[in-house]
Design a protein around this motif. Structure first.
Motif: not given
Length: 182
Positions: A110, A150, A157, A161
């Motif tokens: 992240s 991500g 994740y 996404e």
């Protein structure tokens, strides 16, 4: 026409990098994609072939997953042998002068982990100084990296996404190529 040096050791299993490459291929931009893992599974890089590919293009994109705060081993080796003395640097090493150097990579973790107080302790761009210096040393035009966070299913994740973010990444890359006149 832009050159993409693709360096993903498990490209066939990749979500993000596969989408980025697919979007580049489907764009109106003419790209040559050199998957160096497919070309050199034994890591025996054909230096002359790679140098000839570099000479054919004004913009070179380095597409890869961010591995251990850097690049996959084959891409490091590629730089070591292809950016050789009197080709990329040295008194006669101006073959890459004024070409565009575009790092484009995917980051599994992240964004919040890449902060001073995050798990990685540094921002991603701080890990890119060696790329910037390589571009400067070879008289190339360094373009700030294009990347997104991500990209790892293991980091929690979702596939949707990752795919959506990869498409967005590809669009940013395509826009940058258009700005560079590709």
């Amino acid at each position: 026409m832009a050159l993409v040096i693709l360096a993903h050791p498990t490209f066939d299993k990749s979500l993000a990098n596969k989408i980025i490459i697919k979007e580049l291929k489907c764009s109106n931009i003419d790209v040559e994609i050199r998957n160096i893992h497919d070309l050199y599974p034994d890591y025996n890089i054909d230096v002359k072939a790679e140098q000839e590919a570099l000479l054919r293009h004004k913009t070179i994109i380095f597409q890869y997953p961010f591995y251990w705060y850097s690049m996959p081993a084959i891409l490091k080796l590629w730089f070591d042998v292809v950016f050789e003395y009197q080709f990329a640097y040295g008194s006669k090493g101006d073959k890459l002068k004024d070409k565009n150097f575009v790092p484009s990579f995917t980051v599994g973790s992240s964004q919040s982990s890449y902060t001073a107080l995050g798990f990685q302790h540094f921002r991603v761009y701080e890990f890119c100084k060696h790329l910037e210096q390589t571009a400067y040393h070879t008289q190339m035009n360094y373009i700030d990296p294009i990347y997104f966070y991500g990209t790892s299913l293991a980091a929690g994740y979702t596939e949707n996404e990752i795919k959506a973010n990869a498409k967005h990444h590809a669009q940013k890359l395509i826009q940058k190529l258009l700005e560079l006149g590709e």
